[in-house]
Design an enzyme around this catalytic site. Structure first.
Site, short mmCIF file in Angstrom:
data_model
loop_
_atom_site.label_atom_id
_atom_site.label_comp_id
_atom_site.label_asym_id
_atom_site.label_seq_id
_atom_site.Cartn_x
_atom_site.Cartn_y
_atom_site.Cartn_z
N HIS A 1 0.83 -1.20 -0.16
CA HIS A 1 0.06 -0.05 0.05
C HIS A 1 0.72 1.28 -0.07
O HIS A 1 0.27 2.46 -0.25
CB HIS A 1 -0.93 0.04 1.25
CG HIS A 1 -2.29 0.38 1.12
ND1 HIS A 1 -3.03 0.38 -0.30
CD2 HIS A 1 -3.18 1.03 1.99
CE1 HIS A 1 -4.15 0.85 -0.21
NE2 HIS A 1 -4.45 1.22 1.22
N ASN B 1 -6.95 6.43 4.36
CA ASN B 1 -8.32 7.14 4.36
C ASN B 1 -8.67 8.42 4.77
O ASN B 1 -9.61 8.73 4.41
CB ASN B 1 -9.38 6.02 5.30
CG ASN B 1 -8.77 6.19 6.76
OD1 ASN B 1 -7.98 6.62 7.12
ND2 ASN B 1 -9.96 5.67 7.48
N ASP C 1 -0.77 2.60 -5.34
CA ASP C 1 -1.01 0.88 -5.56
C ASP C 1 -2.21 0.82 -6.23
O ASP C 1 -3.31 1.53 -6.08
CB ASP C 1 -0.71 0.43 -4.38
CG ASP C 1 -1.75 0.49 -3.47
OD1 ASP C 1 -1.72 1.62 -2.80
OD2 ASP C 1 -2.45 -0.43 -2.93
N ASN D 1 -9.17 3.78 -0.97
CA ASN D 1 -9.67 4.70 0.08
C ASN D 1 -8.97 6.02 0.02
O ASN D 1 -9.36 6.99 0.11
CB ASN D 1 -9.40 4.27 1.56
CG ASN D 1 -10.35 2.99 1.83
OD1 ASN D 1 -11.40 3.02 1.09
ND2 ASN D 1 -10.09 2.09 2.68
#
Length: 271
Positions: free
Chosen positions: A99, A146, A171, A192
């Site tokens: 991530h 997020n 990503d 997110n």
């Protein structure tokens, strides 16, 4: 008896003597000999010229006027600044996660422009410089994925950079490992970080540089998959993938989207 020598008094006006009764060598207030006055003015002029030469050009110009540097009259303005944001999660425990591919590319780009990251009030780490001659701000939001949008929007507002010159590097689960894709606008695809950026900017029309990380094997939860480090077999390929993603960002800001897609997409129509 000899008389004392006669003491002559001052001559009367009109007979070659001024009417002033002041002592010789003094001047009345407000008057100076012509030579003294001329010298004083020359000294004052020289002092003013020295002070003027020590001031910046803008301060010596008349109000509203701007002096151009020699040879720049009529020259075109330089390229406008871009904001390139690598997405990820802050903290050493997330540093090598899938991530955090966006963070990793941001690190490479900062090295390319020869600038270190600095923490600022927008809750980002940012580096400024020129990438292939184009002024850029490279940023890593220091908030979790997020809620990454508000720091991005704050930094864009500070530098007055519109969404049309913002590139988000992130990503992408839906692309095989090593695949690089560039696009303008679109949805968030369940990412997110993109969802937060779109909400904070109130716009979708920003660029995305997508780095394929592949889907999780079997029934592994995608949320768990992206928060794990790249596997042993993947680690040999990852450095080249990240360098290629940094190349794609450089091509985007230097050449534009179409040219970058032609270079990095096997199929130029792929999004």
């Amino acid at each position: 008896m000899r008389w004392p020598r006669r003491i002559r008094g001052p001559k009367t006006p009109g007979r070659g003597q001024p009417a002033s009764t002041e002592r010789a060598g003094t001047e009345r207030a407000g008057t100076e000999p012509a030579g003294t006055e001329r010298a004083r003015r020359e000294r004052a002029s020289a002092a003013a010229g020295s002070a003027d030469a020590s001031q910046p050009v803008a301060e010596r110009s008349r109000p509203g006027a701007r002096r151009s540097r020699p040879g720049t009259e009529g020259s075109q303005p330089g390229p406008e600044r871009w904001l390139v944001v690598g997405l990820g999660n802050p903290g050493p425990q997330y540093a090598r996660n899938r991530h955090n591919a966006g963070y990793m590319v941001a690190d490479l780009l900062a090295a390319r422009i020869g600038s270190g990251f600095r923490r600022d009030r927008s809750r980002t780490q940012s580096a400024t410089g020129r990438l292939s001659g184009v002024p850029v701000v490279i940023a890593k939001p220091m908030s979790f994925m997020n809620v990454t949008g508000p720091p991005v929007a704050a930094l864009a507002a500070f530098y007055k950079i519109p969404p049309a010159r913002i590139a988000i590097v992130h990503d992408e689960l839906d692309l095989p490992l090593g695949t690089i894709r560039l696009k303008l606008g679109g949805g968030d695809g369940g990412h997110n970080g993109l969802r937060s950026v779109t909400r904070a900017l109130s716009a979708r029309e920003y660029y995305r540089v997508r780095i394929g990380i592949g889907r999780p094997p079997g029934r592994q939860d995608p949320a768990d998959y992206v928060l794990r480090d790249f596997g042993t077999a993947e680690r040999k390929e990852v450095p080249l993938v990240l360098e290629r993603a940094a190349d794609a960002v450089e091509a985007l800001v230097r050449l534009g989207l179409a040219a970058a897609q032609n270079e990095f997409h096997p199929d130029p129509t792929a999004s």
